[in-house]
Design an enzyme around this catalytic site. Structure first.
Site, PDB file in Angstrom:
ATOM      1  N   HIS A 304       2.225   7.344   1.090  1.00 40.40           N
ATOM      2  CA  HIS A 304       3.600   6.828   0.965  1.00 40.40           C
ATOM      3  C   HIS A 304       4.037   6.834  -0.491  1.00 40.40           C
ATOM      4  O   HIS A 304       3.221   6.985  -1.415  1.00 40.40           O
ATOM      5  CB  HIS A 304       3.712   5.428   1.560  1.00 40.40           C
ATOM      6  CG  HIS A 304       2.914   4.389   0.835  1.00 40.40           C
ATOM      7  ND1 HIS A 304       3.345   3.775  -0.323  1.00 40.40           N
ATOM      8  CD2 HIS A 304       1.698   3.831   1.123  1.00 40.40           C
ATOM      9  CE1 HIS A 304       2.444   2.894  -0.725  1.00 40.40           C
ATOM     10  NE2 HIS A 304       1.428   2.905   0.137  1.00 40.40           N
ATOM     11  N   CYS A 320      -4.159   2.789   1.096  1.00 38.45           N
ATOM     12  CA  CYS A 320      -3.262   3.930   1.252  1.00 38.45           C
ATOM     13  C   CYS A 320      -3.285   4.823   0.009  1.00 38.45           C
ATOM     14  O   CYS A 320      -3.844   4.475  -1.025  1.00 38.45           O
ATOM     15  CB  CYS A 320      -1.832   3.460   1.506  1.00 38.45           C
ATOM     16  SG  CYS A 320      -1.587   2.736   3.148  1.00 38.45           S
TER      17      CYS A 320
END
Length: 344
Positions: A304, A320
């Site tokens: 992301h 992440c």
């Protein structure tokens, strides 16, 4: 005159009776002897007694079946021994048939044949039995040893390279043809060396097709803080990233992009590190740390955007992969759901 005639007839009858008795006795003495001209399995048994013929034929078959049927493939040798195949030769029945052929006809035809040196032309072969189950088991074992499944060409994934692994042609054994050949070798009454009948099975993916199978690949180096984009197995672009911090490491392994979202909400994990936000959904906006784009890859982890560009090049996330917003938007447009993602 009548007396002389009677005597003459009596003498003739006596001679006939004596001769007939002698002929019968001779015929009976030969009832266990095989006529000339009869052979069993290539052995001339003419003139032999039943016992002599049995012994001779058994000796011959003992030598014929003292070696196995051998099957070869690419230097590998497989042997089916007579005992393993449970081969049985019905010698007694065949010798009995030779005697029966000898005794065909009547007393006079047999005496005439003996007197004139006549022969009975007969070529006999013993019945040979074997275990069909043993042959099938032998052929299956050969099939398992020789046969192999084709192997598709693949990729040896690394964070800085994508090395092709060549495919391999498969081998299939034609078991029915092999079974027929082994059976024929047994019935032919002797050892044989056979070649395994095989065919080839091509892999579904060849080395030349790898680029089509993997049109796009993403590799992530956690230690190098770099995400690489590959197209047609060739490096297209590299991006700086941040990865999971100690205790919340980005998972290693081969994954794929499972979903893609534009301006995603943050579904906060039910984890201690999330504090009071655990379990909440944070909509897009200043409070949402997941900026611009989301590409989910494994167990809640994904790629992301972030506005905290100072964290790039470090282990700073909660698992992440963070990218600068322009970079994540660029990557988003270059990949699709299903794109392989290799992390190491």
């Amino acid at each position: 005159m009548r007396s002389r005639s009677f005597i003459a007839v009596a003498v003739v009858l006596a001679v006939l009776l004596v001769g007939g008795a002698a002929a019968y006795a001779f015929d009976q003495s030969r009832k266990d002897t095989i006529a000339d001209g009869i052979s069993v399995a290539g052995i001339d048994v003419g003139g032999m007694t039943r016992a002599e013929a049995r012994l001779a034929v058994r000796r011959e078959y003992a030598s014929r079946f003292d070696r196995p049927v051998v099957v070869m493939h690419d230097g590998k040798r497989f042997a089916l021994a007579p005992r393993q195949a449970r081969i049985r030769v019905d010698v007694d029945a065949t010798v009995d048939e030779a005697i029966a052929r000898t005794r065909e006809g009547n007393l006079f035809t047999r005496i005439w044949r003996e007197a004139t040196g006549g022969k009975v032309d007969a070529v006999l072969r013993p019945d040979i039995s074997y275990s069909g189950r043993a042959v099938r088991r032998f052929v299956r074992n050969v099939g398992r040893s020789v046969g192999r499944a084709p192997q598709d060409a693949s990729i040896n994934f690394a964070t800085e390279s994508l090395s092709p692994v060549p495919g391999r042609t498969g081998i299939t054994v034609h078991e029915r043809r092999l079974r027929e050949a082994v059976t024929a070798a047994i019935v032919r009454q002797g050892a044989a060396k056979l070649t395994v009948p095989v065919g080839t099975v091509q892999p579904k993916v060849t080395t030349e097709q790898l680029a089509q199978r993997y049109p796009t690949v993403v590799t992530i180096s956690r230690g190098g803080f770099t995400l690489r984009l590959w197209k047609g197995l060739k490096l297209q672009k590299s991006y700086p990233i941040a990865v999971g911090q100690a205790g919340l490491e980005t998972p290693a392994g081969l994954y794929n992009i499972q979903d893609k979202q534009v301006n995603p909400s943050w579904h906060v994990p039910n984890s201690a590190w999330a504090g009071s936000l655990a379990g909440q959904v944070i909509p897009p906006g200043p409070a949402d740390p997941i900026k611009a784009r989301w590409m989910g890859i494994a167990g809640g982890a994904g790629i992301h955007g972030t506005d905290n560009v100072g964290s790039l090049g470090s282990a700073a996330s909660h698992g992440c992969i963070r990218m600068a917003i322009p970079d994540v938007e660029d990557l988003f447009n270059r990949v699709s759901v299903g794109t392989p993602v290799y992390i190491a």
